[in-house]
Design an enzyme around this catalytic site. Sequence first.
Site, short mmCIF file in Angstrom:
data_model
loop_
_atom_site.label_atom_id
_atom_site.label_comp_id
_atom_site.label_asym_id
_atom_site.label_seq_id
_atom_site.Cartn_x
_atom_site.Cartn_y
_atom_site.Cartn_z
N CYS A 11 0.86 -1.18 0.00
CA CYS A 11 0.00 0.00 0.00
C CYS A 11 0.90 1.23 0.00
O CYS A 11 2.12 1.11 -0.12
CB CYS A 11 -0.98 0.00 1.17
SG CYS A 11 -0.26 0.23 2.81
N ARG A 17 -3.18 -0.58 5.47
CA ARG A 17 -3.79 -1.67 4.71
C ARG A 17 -2.86 -2.85 4.47
O ARG A 17 -3.26 -4.01 4.66
CB ARG A 17 -4.31 -1.15 3.36
CG ARG A 17 -5.43 -0.14 3.52
CD ARG A 17 -5.81 0.50 2.21
NE ARG A 17 -4.71 1.31 1.70
CZ ARG A 17 -4.68 1.85 0.50
NH1 ARG A 17 -5.68 1.67 -0.35
NH2 ARG A 17 -3.65 2.60 0.13
N ASP A 126 -8.39 3.63 1.78
CA ASP A 126 -7.31 3.84 2.74
C ASP A 126 -7.87 4.44 4.02
O ASP A 126 -8.35 5.58 4.03
CB ASP A 126 -6.26 4.79 2.12
CG ASP A 126 -4.99 4.85 2.93
OD1 ASP A 126 -5.01 4.48 4.13
OD2 ASP A 126 -3.97 5.27 2.37
#
Length: 158
Positions: A11, A17, A126
């Site tokens: 990420c 994440r 996100d």
Amino acid sequence: MQKEIRILFVCLGNICRSPMAEFVFKDMLQKRGLSQRCHVESAATSFEEVGNPVHPGTRRILSQHGISCAGKTARRMTAQDYQDFDYLIGMDSGNLRAMRTICCGDPDGKISKVLDFCGDPSDVADPWYTGDFQATWRDINRGLSALMEQLFPETMNR
């Protein structure tokens, strides 16, 4: 003996994440007795968070599910990771663009998004921006369950 499958989750910062995906997948593997069959890590496409620990929101949701991410600090993905891993799995389209830039393309078709595994073209939002770690948890679990089924279909009833 079967070859170890090597997976890198990616990420932007490697604090929300991708570490969530790393530790959830490790937990899935452990619960199915498959820990020795896979090597799993996570990384960032940026340098922004390198060396920082996992975000408190990610640590909190992992802890609620009995999963530890103790000792994990953010690292940046490198071009060498393309050679070292079988799967490079990003969370959103921006991650994929950055991953292809870092790796100078994707000649072996190793780069994908986590939700691709369940046939969903969506991005995992996100939580750094949304604050919704629960939605991220749901999306990641959905994608990783499909990945697990693809890699180890014989274990899905365990």
